[in-house]
Design a protein around this motif. Structure first.
Motif, mmCIF file in Angstrom:
data_model
loop_
_atom_site.group_PDB
_atom_site.id
_atom_site.type_symbol
_atom_site.label_atom_id
_atom_site.label_comp_id
_atom_site.label_asym_id
_atom_site.label_seq_id
_atom_site.Cartn_x
_atom_site.Cartn_y
_atom_site.Cartn_z
ATOM 1 N N LEU A 1 41.750 37.324 49.523
ATOM 2 C CA LEU A 1 40.551 36.972 48.762
ATOM 3 C C LEU A 1 39.580 38.139 48.718
ATOM 4 C CD1 LEU A 1 38.829 34.954 47.243
ATOM 5 C CD2 LEU A 1 38.027 34.068 49.447
ATOM 6 N N ALA A 2 39.415 38.838 49.835
ATOM 7 C CA ALA A 2 38.523 39.992 49.872
ATOM 8 C C ALA A 2 38.982 41.055 48.877
ATOM 9 C CB ALA A 2 38.468 40.572 51.283
ATOM 10 N N ASN A 3 40.287 41.243 48.786
ATOM 11 C CA ASN A 3 40.827 42.215 47.836
ATOM 12 C C ASN A 3 40.550 41.776 46.403
ATOM 13 O OD1 ASN A 3 42.454 44.502 46.941
ATOM 14 N ND2 ASN A 3 43.997 42.961 46.411
ATOM 15 N N GLN A 4 40.700 40.484 46.130
ATOM 16 C CA GLN A 4 40.431 39.976 44.783
ATOM 17 C C GLN A 4 38.957 40.169 44.420
ATOM 18 O OE1 GLN A 4 42.581 38.912 42.512
ATOM 19 N NE2 GLN A 4 44.286 39.248 43.917
ATOM 20 N N VAL A 5 38.058 39.944 45.385
ATOM 21 C CA VAL A 5 36.630 40.149 45.130
ATOM 22 C C VAL A 5 36.351 41.621 44.831
ATOM 23 C CG1 VAL A 5 34.335 40.106 46.185
ATOM 24 C CG2 VAL A 5 35.890 38.156 46.485
ATOM 25 N N LEU A 6 36.943 42.509 45.627
ATOM 26 C CA LEU A 6 36.750 43.939 45.411
ATOM 27 C C LEU A 6 37.263 44.369 44.044
ATOM 28 C CD1 LEU A 6 36.188 46.886 46.228
ATOM 29 C CD2 LEU A 6 38.418 46.895 47.382
ATOM 30 N N ILE B 1 38.410 53.225 50.987
ATOM 31 C CA ILE B 1 38.254 52.252 49.906
ATOM 32 C C ILE B 1 37.145 52.687 48.955
ATOM 33 C CG2 ILE B 1 37.608 49.860 49.390
ATOM 34 C CD1 ILE B 1 38.961 49.123 52.106
ATOM 35 N N GLU B 2 36.054 53.234 49.509
ATOM 36 C CA GLU B 2 34.977 53.732 48.659
ATOM 37 C C GLU B 2 35.456 54.895 47.799
ATOM 38 O OE1 GLU B 2 31.209 56.231 49.781
ATOM 39 O OE2 GLU B 2 30.716 54.088 49.989
ATOM 40 N N ALA B 3 36.230 55.803 48.375
ATOM 41 C CA ALA B 3 36.760 56.930 47.600
ATOM 42 C C ALA B 3 37.665 56.436 46.474
ATOM 43 C CB ALA B 3 37.528 57.882 48.516
ATOM 44 N N ALA B 4 38.486 55.423 46.772
ATOM 45 C CA ALA B 4 39.351 54.852 45.740
ATOM 46 C C ALA B 4 38.526 54.184 44.652
ATOM 47 C CB ALA B 4 40.322 53.852 46.365
ATOM 48 N N ALA B 5 37.457 53.504 45.035
ATOM 49 C CA ALA B 5 36.592 52.847 44.057
ATOM 50 C C ALA B 5 35.905 53.866 43.153
ATOM 51 C CB ALA B 5 35.550 51.993 44.773
ATOM 52 N N ILE B 6 35.467 54.982 43.742
ATOM 53 C CA ILE B 6 34.859 56.043 42.944
ATOM 54 C C ILE B 6 35.857 56.585 41.935
ATOM 55 C CG2 ILE B 6 33.992 58.424 43.062
ATOM 56 C CD1 ILE B 6 32.673 57.628 45.753
ATOM 57 N N THR C 1 25.590 56.581 37.490
ATOM 58 C CA THR C 1 26.879 57.201 37.206
ATOM 59 C C THR C 1 27.982 56.330 37.794
ATOM 60 O OG1 THR C 1 26.959 58.458 39.274
ATOM 61 C CG2 THR C 1 25.788 59.470 37.406
ATOM 62 N N PRO C 2 29.228 56.487 37.349
ATOM 63 C CA PRO C 2 30.322 55.725 37.952
ATOM 64 C C PRO C 2 30.402 55.901 39.466
ATOM 65 C CG PRO C 2 31.061 56.694 35.906
ATOM 66 C CD PRO C 2 29.689 57.247 36.166
ATOM 67 N N THR C 3 30.136 57.115 39.949
ATOM 68 C CA THR C 3 30.166 57.358 41.393
ATOM 69 C C THR C 3 29.061 56.578 42.101
ATOM 70 O OG1 THR C 3 31.158 59.551 41.152
ATOM 71 C CG2 THR C 3 29.949 59.109 43.199
ATOM 72 N N GLU C 4 27.838 56.653 41.582
ATOM 73 C CA GLU C 4 26.729 55.910 42.180
ATOM 74 C C GLU C 4 26.988 54.415 42.144
ATOM 75 O OE1 GLU C 4 23.115 59.024 40.976
ATOM 76 O OE2 GLU C 4 23.704 57.398 39.608
ATOM 77 N N ARG D 1 49.020 47.247 44.317
ATOM 78 C CA ARG D 1 49.554 47.315 45.674
ATOM 79 C C ARG D 1 48.819 48.363 46.512
ATOM 80 N NH1 ARG D 1 54.473 49.514 47.913
ATOM 81 N NH2 ARG D 1 55.166 50.136 45.839
ATOM 82 N N ILE D 2 48.317 49.394 45.867
ATOM 83 C CA ILE D 2 47.523 50.390 46.593
ATOM 84 C C ILE D 2 46.311 49.721 47.226
ATOM 85 C CG2 ILE D 2 46.122 52.488 46.380
ATOM 86 C CD1 ILE D 2 47.917 53.330 44.045
ATOM 87 N N TRP D 3 45.612 48.889 46.450
ATOM 88 C CA TRP D 3 44.437 48.182 46.956
ATOM 89 C C TRP D 3 44.825 47.173 48.035
ATOM 90 C CZ3 TRP D 3 39.959 50.210 45.652
ATOM 91 C CH2 TRP D 3 39.854 50.917 44.434
ATOM 92 N N ARG D 4 45.910 46.440 47.817
ATOM 93 C CA ARG D 4 46.332 45.451 48.814
ATOM 94 C C ARG D 4 46.649 46.127 50.140
ATOM 95 N NH1 ARG D 4 49.380 43.437 44.338
ATOM 96 N NH2 ARG D 4 51.320 44.250 45.240
ATOM 97 N N ASP D 5 47.342 47.250 50.078
ATOM 98 C CA ASP D 5 47.693 47.965 51.306
ATOM 99 C C ASP D 5 46.451 48.500 52.013
ATOM 100 O OD1 ASP D 5 50.331 47.437 50.855
ATOM 101 O OD2 ASP D 5 50.900 49.495 50.325
#
Length: 228
Positions: free
Chosen positions: A187-192, A119-124, A209-212, A164-168
């Motif tokens: 709800l956790a997904n919506q918050v993220l 999830i962190e990698a996807a967020a980055i 930076t976006p990564t940080e 759907r990627i995030w939901r999965d």
């Protein structure tokens, strides 16, 4: 839902959603565009994003976009025959790019990667993609309620595939025991997602930076703000 490895998640998306996303891309012909053509189209889309961000959909003229890059409006119409076609490609292009990059990120992770790290990698990936295209983000917000209904519906279909990627991922993290028992996963997904999306409203280059930023957001969401 059963727990899926990142490769499985990506493959499922790639087999269905990505093909659908590619089919909706508007191009000047049915043939794959050349690099030169793609370069011209990218310049047009970048200019369109700036103009749509400033003037919205209804007040924007194609000639204003072509003038911004010193291109004759007839040449612009070769690539995007109407304003509807251009605005649809403009709002969809970032969604498609983000979708592909998220899938690529997940595919490259080792199978043993924990879901928090996935999830962190996807967020980055998300922040490094979207925060580089703030004109597109501003344009999206300025036109999405003005574009024709069919354009809007197709766009929301693309957004749903990316969401759907995030939901999965969140559902798989919960099933793997990496989220607190009893937590509302939706709800956790919506918050993220809401936290990541909101960064576009206040982010300014020169600070984190976006990564940080992504790493700190995930630390806060997973570990909270209270003392450990």
């Amino acid at each position: 839902m059963t727990t899926k490895e990142p490769e499985e998640l990506a493959t499922l998306e790639a087999d269905g959603a990505v093909r659908e996303i590619n089919r909706t891309a508007r191009r000047a012909s049915g043939r794959k565009p050349s690099r030169k053509t793609e370069g011209v189209q990218e310049k047009i889309l970048d200019a369109a994003a700036k103009v749509f961000a400033q003037k919205g959909y209804q007040l924007t003229k194609l000639s204003e976009i072509s003038d911004a890059i010193d291109l004759h409006v007839t040449a612009l119409r070769y690539h995007f025959p109407t304003k509807d076609v251009l605005v649809e490609e403009m709002i969809n292009s970032l969604t498609r790019e983000l979708h592909m990059r998220l899938l690529a990120t997940l595919q490259q992770l080792p199978p043993e990667t924990c879901y928090r790290a996935r999830i962190e990698a996807a967020a980055i990936t998300y922040l490094n993609t979207t925060l580089q295209k703030l004109d597109y983000i501003a344009a999206h917000g300025n036109v999405i309620n003005q574009v024709p209904e069919d354009v809007r519906e197709r766009h929301f279909g693309l957004l749903n595939e990316t969401n759907r990627i995030w939901r999965d991922l969140m559902a798989a993290a919960s099933e793997a025991g990496e989220l607190r028992p009893g937590i509302n996963v939706s709800l956790a997904n919506q918050v993220l997602q809401g936290t990541l999306i909101w960064t576009r409203e206040w982010y300014r280059p020169g600070g984190l930076t976006p990564t940080e930023l992504a790493v700190q957001i995930l630390d806060i969401l997973f570990d909270g703000i209270a003392p450990r």
